[in-house]
Motif scaffolding. Structure first.
Motif, PDB file in Angstrom:
ATOM      1  N   MET A   1       0.856  -1.173   0.000  1.00 30.26           N
ATOM      2  CA  MET A   1       0.000   0.000   0.000  1.00 30.26           C
ATOM      3  C   MET A   1       0.901   1.233   0.000  1.00 30.26           C
ATOM      4  SD  MET A   1      -2.913   1.135   2.741  1.00 30.26           S
ATOM      5  CE  MET A   1      -4.224   0.196   2.031  1.00 30.26           C
ATOM      6  N   LEU A   2       0.571   2.159  -0.803  1.00 31.76           N
ATOM      7  CA  LEU A   2       1.362   3.371  -0.902  1.00 31.76           C
ATOM      8  C   LEU A   2       1.230   4.219   0.361  1.00 31.76           C
ATOM      9  CD1 LEU A   2       0.476   4.462  -4.539  1.00 31.76           C
ATOM     10  CD2 LEU A   2       2.608   3.448  -3.749  1.00 31.76           C
ATOM     11  N   GLU A   3       2.347   4.841   0.747  1.00 32.98           N
ATOM     12  CA  GLU A   3       2.338   5.685   1.935  1.00 32.98           C
ATOM     13  C   GLU A   3       1.334   6.828   1.798  1.00 32.98           C
ATOM     14  OE1 GLU A   3       6.389   6.860   2.607  1.00 32.98           O
ATOM     15  OE2 GLU A   3       6.879   4.938   3.527  1.00 32.98           O
ATOM     16  N   SER A   4       1.203   7.367   0.585  1.00 31.80           N
ATOM     17  CA  SER A   4       0.252   8.465   0.392  1.00 31.80           C
ATOM     18  C   SER A   4      -1.177   8.014   0.683  1.00 31.80           C
ATOM     19  CB  SER A   4       0.371   9.042  -1.020  1.00 31.80           C
ATOM     20  OG  SER A   4       0.104   8.044  -1.981  1.00 31.80           O
ATOM     21  N   ARG A   5      -1.500   6.774   0.348  1.00 28.47           N
ATOM     22  CA  ARG A   5      -2.838   6.231   0.640  1.00 28.47           C
ATOM     23  C   ARG A   5      -3.029   6.066   2.146  1.00 28.47           C
ATOM     24  NH1 ARG A   5      -8.073   6.005   0.259  1.00 28.47           N
ATOM     25  NH2 ARG A   5      -8.956   3.929   0.247  1.00 28.47           N
ATOM     26  N   MET A   6      -1.982   5.625   2.839  1.00 28.88           N
ATOM     27  CA  MET A   6      -2.068   5.459   4.285  1.00 28.88           C
ATOM     28  C   MET A   6      -2.275   6.827   4.952  1.00 28.88           C
ATOM     29  SD  MET A   6       1.061   2.831   4.635  1.00 28.88           S
ATOM     30  CE  MET A   6       0.742   1.306   5.467  1.00 28.88           C
ATOM     31  N   ILE A   7      -1.581   7.831   4.456  1.00 31.31           N
ATOM     32  CA  ILE A   7      -1.738   9.183   5.000  1.00 31.31           C
ATOM     33  C   ILE A   7      -3.151   9.687   4.750  1.00 31.31           C
ATOM     34  CG2 ILE A   7      -1.004  11.584   4.676  1.00 31.31           C
ATOM     35  CD1 ILE A   7       1.870  10.422   4.284  1.00 31.31           C
ATOM     36  N   GLU A   8      -3.667   9.429   3.570  1.00 30.84           N
ATOM     37  CA  GLU A   8      -5.042   9.818   3.256  1.00 30.84           C
ATOM     38  C   GLU A   8      -6.031   9.134   4.204  1.00 30.84           C
ATOM     39  OE1 GLU A   8      -8.295   9.077  -0.317  1.00 30.84           O
ATOM     40  OE2 GLU A   8      -6.181   8.720  -0.716  1.00 30.84           O
ATOM     41  N   LEU A   9      -5.830   7.857   4.452  1.00 34.53           N
ATOM     42  CA  LEU A   9      -6.734   7.112   5.336  1.00 34.53           C
ATOM     43  C   LEU A   9      -6.677   7.620   6.774  1.00 34.53           C
ATOM     44  CD1 LEU A   9      -6.249   3.478   4.005  1.00 34.53           C
ATOM     45  CD2 LEU A   9      -8.318   4.875   3.828  1.00 34.53           C
ATOM     46  N   ILE A  10      -5.483   7.906   7.285  1.00 36.89           N
ATOM     47  CA  ILE A  10      -5.404   8.373   8.675  1.00 36.89           C
ATOM     48  C   ILE A  10      -5.990   9.770   8.800  1.00 36.89           C
ATOM     49  CG2 ILE A  10      -3.026   9.262   8.570  1.00 36.89           C
ATOM     50  CD1 ILE A  10      -4.793   7.591  11.575  1.00 36.89           C
ATOM     51  N   LYS A  11      -5.773  10.605   7.816  1.00 35.25           N
ATOM     52  CA  LYS A  11      -6.369  11.946   7.865  1.00 35.25           C
ATOM     53  C   LYS A  11      -7.889  11.852   7.834  1.00 35.25           C
ATOM     54  CE  LYS A  11      -4.313  15.021   5.159  1.00 35.25           C
ATOM     55  NZ  LYS A  11      -3.523  15.574   4.027  1.00 35.25           N
ATOM     56  N   ASN A  12      -8.421  10.954   7.025  1.00 39.88           N
ATOM     57  CA  ASN A  12      -9.879  10.758   6.993  1.00 39.88           C
ATOM     58  C   ASN A  12     -10.382  10.176   8.312  1.00 39.88           C
ATOM     59  OD1 ASN A  12     -10.106  11.740   4.404  1.00 39.88           O
ATOM     60  ND2 ASN A  12     -10.067   9.730   3.450  1.00 39.88           N
ATOM     61  N   HIS A  13      -9.648   9.209   8.834  1.00 40.44           N
ATOM     62  CA  HIS A  13     -10.067   8.558  10.079  1.00 40.44           C
ATOM     63  C   HIS A  13     -10.097   9.550  11.246  1.00 40.44           C
ATOM     64  CE1 HIS A  13     -10.551   5.511  13.144  1.00 40.44           C
ATOM     65  NE2 HIS A  13      -9.479   5.987  13.767  1.00 40.44           N
ATOM     66  N   LEU A  14      -9.064  10.380  11.333  1.00 37.70           N
ATOM     67  CA  LEU A  14      -8.992  11.356  12.422  1.00 37.70           C
ATOM     68  C   LEU A  14      -9.751  12.645  12.108  1.00 37.70           C
ATOM     69  CD1 LEU A  14      -5.219  10.970  13.377  1.00 37.70           C
ATOM     70  CD2 LEU A  14      -7.204  10.006  14.562  1.00 37.70           C
ATOM     71  N   GLU A  15     -10.258  12.724  10.885  1.00 39.54           N
ATOM     72  CA  GLU A  15     -11.012  13.887  10.403  1.00 39.54           C
ATOM     73  C   GLU A  15     -10.188  15.162  10.503  1.00 39.54           C
ATOM     74  OE1 GLU A  15     -14.609  13.758  12.705  1.00 39.54           O
ATOM     75  OE2 GLU A  15     -15.451  12.139  11.496  1.00 39.54           O
ATOM     76  N   ILE A  16      -8.930  15.075  10.075  1.00 34.55           N
ATOM     77  CA  ILE A  16      -8.065  16.247  10.093  1.00 34.55           C
ATOM     78  C   ILE A  16      -7.725  16.676   8.669  1.00 34.55           C
ATOM     79  CG2 ILE A  16      -7.060  15.724  12.349  1.00 34.55           C
ATOM     80  CD1 ILE A  16      -4.535  14.757  10.875  1.00 34.55           C
ATOM     81  N   SER A  17      -7.411  17.940   8.525  1.00 34.01           N
ATOM     82  CA  SER A  17      -6.914  18.443   7.247  1.00 34.01           C
ATOM     83  C   SER A  17      -5.678  19.290   7.532  1.00 34.01           C
ATOM     84  CB  SER A  17      -7.978  19.249   6.508  1.00 34.01           C
ATOM     85  OG  SER A  17      -8.291  20.409   7.226  1.00 34.01           O
ATOM     86  N   ILE A  18      -4.746  19.207   6.608  1.00 34.28           N
ATOM     87  CA  ILE A  18      -3.490  19.934   6.733  1.00 34.28           C
ATOM     88  C   ILE A  18      -3.312  20.772   5.479  1.00 34.28           C
ATOM     89  CG2 ILE A  18      -0.978  19.739   6.899  1.00 34.28           C
ATOM     90  CD1 ILE A  18      -1.459  16.979   8.239  1.00 34.28           C
ATOM     91  N   SER A  19      -3.079  22.052   5.687  1.00 32.83           N
ATOM     92  CA  SER A  19      -2.824  22.952   4.572  1.00 32.83           C
ATOM     93  C   SER A  19      -1.424  23.517   4.703  1.00 32.83           C
ATOM     94  CB  SER A  19      -3.836  24.093   4.552  1.00 32.83           C
ATOM     95  OG  SER A  19      -3.504  25.002   3.524  1.00 32.83           O
ATOM     96  N   GLN A  20      -0.773  23.652   3.574  1.00 27.24           N
ATOM     97  CA  GLN A  20       0.526  24.325   3.533  1.00 27.24           C
ATOM     98  C   GLN A  20       0.393  25.641   2.774  1.00 27.24           C
ATOM     99  OE1 GLN A  20       3.391  21.492   2.041  1.00 27.24           O
ATOM    100  NE2 GLN A  20       2.650  19.936   3.446  1.00 27.24           N
ATOM    101  N   ASP A  21      -0.839  26.009   2.500  1.00 22.25           N
ATOM    102  CA  ASP A  21      -1.147  27.236   1.773  1.00 22.25           C
ATOM    103  C   ASP A  21      -1.343  28.365   2.783  1.00 22.25           C
ATOM    104  OD1 ASP A  21      -2.151  29.303   0.232  1.00 22.25           O
ATOM    105  OD2 ASP A  21      -3.650  28.069  -0.780  1.00 22.25           O
ATOM    106  N   VAL A  22      -0.476  29.376   2.722  1.00 28.32           N
ATOM    107  CA  VAL A  22      -0.518  30.457   3.704  1.00 28.32           C
ATOM    108  C   VAL A  22      -1.846  31.216   3.664  1.00 28.32           C
ATOM    109  CG1 VAL A  22       0.562  32.279   2.307  1.00 28.32           C
ATOM    110  CG2 VAL A  22       0.939  32.217   4.779  1.00 28.32           C
ATOM    111  N   SER A  23      -2.577  31.150   2.570  1.00 32.16           N
ATOM    112  CA  SER A  23      -3.876  31.823   2.514  1.00 32.16           C
ATOM    113  C   SER A  23      -4.901  31.168   3.448  1.00 32.16           C
ATOM    114  CB  SER A  23      -4.408  31.873   1.077  1.00 32.16           C
ATOM    115  OG  SER A  23      -4.690  30.578   0.607  1.00 32.16           O
ATOM    116  N   ASP A  24      -4.626  29.948   3.911  1.00 27.85           N
ATOM    117  CA  ASP A  24      -5.502  29.262   4.866  1.00 27.85           C
ATOM    118  C   ASP A  24      -5.134  29.555   6.321  1.00 27.85           C
ATOM    119  OD1 ASP A  24      -6.937  28.012   2.826  1.00 27.85           O
ATOM    120  OD2 ASP A  24      -5.573  26.291   2.786  1.00 27.85           O
TER     121      ASP A  24
END
Length: 141
Positions: A1-24
């Motif tokens: 399983m790709l690491e990016s998929r695992m990261i997507e799943l944990i972010k969905n599971h924990l209901e978190i979002s991460i932005s690197q866009d300074v406008s956010d």
């Protein structure tokens, strides 16, 4: 399983979002970024109030403490994060998310709300040596 998929799943599971866009920056629960002191030193911030950060609680001398601070903020129920892109890369936040994934993998597999395929479930059970409860149950006649 790709690491990016695992990261997507944990972010969905924990209901978190991460932005690197300074406008956010103004629209998140937690802000992780660096600042310079008056005498030219760089310090690192992990704060819920960037306009009035607490020197004692929000300022870090070392950037390697930020990943643990990030995990703590998740435990405090912060859901949205701004993380400066340089800090995100330099401080291995993806590794931290993968650690969180391994801590929550059983819950992720059991959670029917996530968009996880049977193939992914079988891979995770094998990779993390999780027992298949149905296969290991014994019938009493």
């Amino acid at each position: 399983m790709l690491e990016s998929r695992m990261i997507e799943l944990i972010k969905n599971h924990l209901e978190i979002s991460i932005s690197q866009d300074v406008s956010d920056f103004d629209n998140v629960d937690c802000h992780i970024y660096s600042e310079s002191t008056a005498d030219g030193y760089e310090v690192y911030m992990c704060t819920n109030n960037p306009s009035q950060p607490s020197i004692c609680e929000d300022v870090y001398y070392y950037d390697h403490d930020l990943a643990e601070a990030f995990k703590n903020q998740i435990d405090y129920n912060d859901k949205t994060f701004y993380i400066c892109d340089i800090i995100y890369e330099d401080c291995y936040f993806e590794d931290t998310l993968l650690e969180l994934f391994s801590e929550h993998v059983e819950d992720i597999i059991e959670n029917d709300e996530l968009d996880i395929t049977l193939e992914e479930i079988n891979y995770l059970k094998k990779e993390y040596e999780l027992e298949d409860e149905e296969a290991n149950s014994t019938k009493v006649v």
